[in-house]
Write a protein that holds these residues in place. Structure first.
Motif, short mmCIF file in Angstrom:
data_model
loop_
_atom_site.label_atom_id
_atom_site.label_comp_id
_atom_site.label_asym_id
_atom_site.label_seq_id
_atom_site.Cartn_x
_atom_site.Cartn_y
_atom_site.Cartn_z
N THR A 209 53.72 66.34 -18.43
CA THR A 209 54.51 65.71 -17.37
C THR A 209 53.85 64.49 -16.76
O THR A 209 54.52 63.69 -16.10
CB THR A 209 54.78 66.72 -16.23
OG1 THR A 209 53.54 67.11 -15.63
CG2 THR A 209 55.50 67.95 -16.76
N ILE A 210 52.54 64.29 -16.96
CA ILE A 210 51.87 63.16 -16.31
C ILE A 210 51.78 61.94 -17.23
O ILE A 210 51.24 60.91 -16.83
CB ILE A 210 50.46 63.53 -15.82
CG1 ILE A 210 49.49 63.70 -16.99
CG2 ILE A 210 50.50 64.77 -14.96
CD1 ILE A 210 48.05 63.85 -16.56
N PRO A 260 47.27 69.24 -12.74
CA PRO A 260 48.49 69.58 -11.99
C PRO A 260 49.67 68.75 -12.49
O PRO A 260 49.50 67.59 -12.89
CB PRO A 260 48.12 69.20 -10.55
CG PRO A 260 46.64 69.22 -10.51
CD PRO A 260 46.19 68.76 -11.87
N GLN A 261 50.86 69.34 -12.46
CA GLN A 261 52.03 68.61 -12.93
C GLN A 261 52.36 67.44 -12.01
O GLN A 261 51.99 67.41 -10.84
CB GLN A 261 53.22 69.55 -13.05
CG GLN A 261 53.64 70.23 -11.76
CD GLN A 261 54.89 71.05 -11.93
OE1 GLN A 261 55.90 70.57 -12.45
NE2 GLN A 261 54.84 72.31 -11.51
N GLN A 265 51.63 66.42 -7.99
CA GLN A 265 50.73 65.33 -7.61
C GLN A 265 51.39 64.38 -6.62
O GLN A 265 50.74 63.86 -5.71
CB GLN A 265 50.29 64.55 -8.85
CG GLN A 265 49.33 65.31 -9.75
CD GLN A 265 48.89 64.48 -10.94
OE1 GLN A 265 49.52 63.48 -11.29
NE2 GLN A 265 47.81 64.90 -11.58
N GLU A 266 52.70 64.16 -6.79
CA GLU A 266 53.41 63.28 -5.87
C GLU A 266 53.41 63.82 -4.45
O GLU A 266 53.47 63.06 -3.49
CB GLU A 266 54.86 63.10 -6.34
CG GLU A 266 55.00 62.21 -7.55
CD GLU A 266 56.48 61.99 -7.88
OE1 GLU A 266 57.21 63.00 -7.97
OE2 GLU A 266 56.88 60.84 -8.00
N ARG A 275 55.57 70.98 0.10
CA ARG A 275 55.41 70.50 -1.27
C ARG A 275 56.56 70.97 -2.16
O ARG A 275 57.10 70.20 -2.92
CB ARG A 275 54.07 70.97 -1.83
CG ARG A 275 52.89 70.31 -1.12
CD ARG A 275 51.55 70.84 -1.62
NE ARG A 275 50.45 70.28 -0.85
CZ ARG A 275 49.19 70.64 -0.99
NH1 ARG A 275 48.86 71.56 -1.89
NH2 ARG A 275 48.25 70.09 -0.24
N GLY A 276 56.89 72.22 -2.10
CA GLY A 276 58.05 72.72 -2.82
C GLY A 276 57.90 72.82 -4.32
O GLY A 276 58.84 73.16 -5.00
N LYS A 277 56.72 72.53 -4.86
CA LYS A 277 56.50 72.60 -6.30
C LYS A 277 55.21 73.35 -6.59
O LYS A 277 54.22 73.20 -5.88
CB LYS A 277 56.42 71.20 -6.91
CG LYS A 277 57.74 70.46 -6.98
CD LYS A 277 58.64 71.03 -8.06
CE LYS A 277 59.92 70.24 -8.20
NZ LYS A 277 60.79 70.77 -9.26
N SER A 278 55.24 74.12 -7.65
CA SER A 278 54.02 74.80 -8.09
C SER A 278 53.05 73.78 -8.66
O SER A 278 53.45 72.77 -9.24
CB SER A 278 54.37 75.84 -9.16
OG SER A 278 53.20 76.39 -9.72
N LYS A 279 51.76 74.05 -8.48
CA LYS A 279 50.75 73.11 -8.96
C LYS A 279 50.77 73.02 -10.48
O LYS A 279 50.58 71.95 -11.06
CB LYS A 279 49.36 73.55 -8.48
CG LYS A 279 48.25 72.56 -8.81
CD LYS A 279 46.94 72.99 -8.18
CE LYS A 279 45.84 71.98 -8.44
NZ LYS A 279 44.56 72.38 -7.81
#
Length: 335
Positions: A209-210, A260-261, A265-266, A275-279
């Motif tokens: 994803t990065i 981290p996805q 990171q954003e 954050r709402g997202k898993s690392k």
């Protein structure tokens, strides 16, 4: 660099230097990364230069022990090459075309040999052979590859993770090589170098994803790896060390080089509740678990088979073709 026998067709070089990936593959300005990756910590590379220094120092020690002028009267291959170097001069080119020591010297100082490892229980050879090289050409090719590949990885992930990958991949290559090659001794850092290539590939897959230009990065790495493995089917090239090191490095990359996805990171500067997202993604967790299982199982099974005196060729009748394919121009006698 093509690999050749040294003395009585007994030495197999464990390395042909892998071509280097594009120079922008592991830099913060690389187009393969998303913009957020430019903020990643950049480590100072010191381990890879130290490995290079250690390999060069070891080669000098080997040549001092070899002392060609002292033994040249006992040999019929010709005069020592570079006599002005004294005891550092090289064996006659008919014996070693890579400007290096004799096979007997390499064997004495830790080259990989099935009989020594299995019958004499000299397991330390699985490690010592990684630090030996058959000649100046062999050494230069390997160290240049290590500098181009290893420094980028160390800058991105630090010395600890790269060091673990380098050593475990080298040992993995040594184990597979010893299981399948019985008649030759083997030296070189190819298992470790191919392990770094394998880790680069798994790092790309697990951190998908990065990356901004995923296809270019994947195609580049796959082509480099396939070319090098294909060259390994030539005679006197220890492709089992290549394959073993690559597989170990590939699995270690899933374990040690996880990032981290991108969506995390954003938001990593925000409060945790916002954050709402898993690392990490579920796929990264799955790859991590499977890779750890395969790594432990692979090393355990390989070591048990090795010290029980098993011959890998007895369990795989076609596997010898992975290291050498006989033709009308050459034969293979590594089994």
């Amino acid at each position: 660099m093509g690999n050749r026998d040294l003395n009585n067709n007994r030495t197999t070089y464990k390395n042909r230097a892998p071509p280097q990936p594009p120079s922008n593959y592991y830099t913060t300005s690389s187009p393969y990364y998303t913009e957020s990756s430019s903020s990643d910590t950049q480590w100072t590379s010191w381990l890879v230069p130290m490995i290079v220094v250690a390999n060069v120092a070891m080669f000098v020690v080997v040549m001092i022990v070899n002392d060609c002028p002292k033994h040249q009267n006992l040999r019929s291959e010709g005069k020592c090459v570079g006599g002005f170097l004294g005891r550092l001069s090289f064996q006659p080119l008919k014996e070693n075309p890579l400007f290096g020591p004799s096979s007997s010297t390499l064997e004495k100082l830790g080259a990989l040999e099935w009989k020594k490892v299995v019958n004499d229980k000299e397991a330390w050879r699985l490690v010592s052979c990684i630090w030996l090289h058959a000649g100046v050409i062999h050494l230069l090719a390997n160290m240049l590859s290590l500098v181009f590949i290893g420094i980028r990885l160390e800058q991105q992930f630090g010395f600890a993770r790269v060091g673990v990958i380098y050593m475990l991949s080298g040992i993995g290559g040594s184990i597979l090589s010893t299981l399948f090659i019985k008649n030759n001794i083997s030296v070189g850092a190819s298992g470790a170098l191919f392990g770094l290539l394998g880790a680069m590939l798994s790092e790309l897959l697990t951190n998908w994803t990065i990356y901004a230009n995923k296809a270019a990065a994947l195609i580049t790495l796959v082509i480099i790896i396939l070319i090098n493995l294909a060259v390994g089917i030539l005679p006197h090239v220890d492709n089992f060390a290549h394959i073993g090191g690559f597989l170990a490095g590939f699995l270690l990359g899933f374990v040690l080089l996880v990032r981290p996805q991108f969506s995390w990171q954003e938001r990593h500067h925000l409060p945790i509740e916002a954050r709402g997202k898993s690392k990490y993604t579920i796929f990264q967790y799955v790859f991590w678990i499977l890779s750890m299982i395969l790594l432990v199982a692979g090393f355990a099974v390989g070591l048990v088979m090795l010290f029980n005196g098993e011959n890998g060729n007895d369990h795989c009748s076609w596997c010898h073709y992975l290291s050498c394919v006989p033709t009308s121009r050459w034969h293979c006698n590594n089994q």
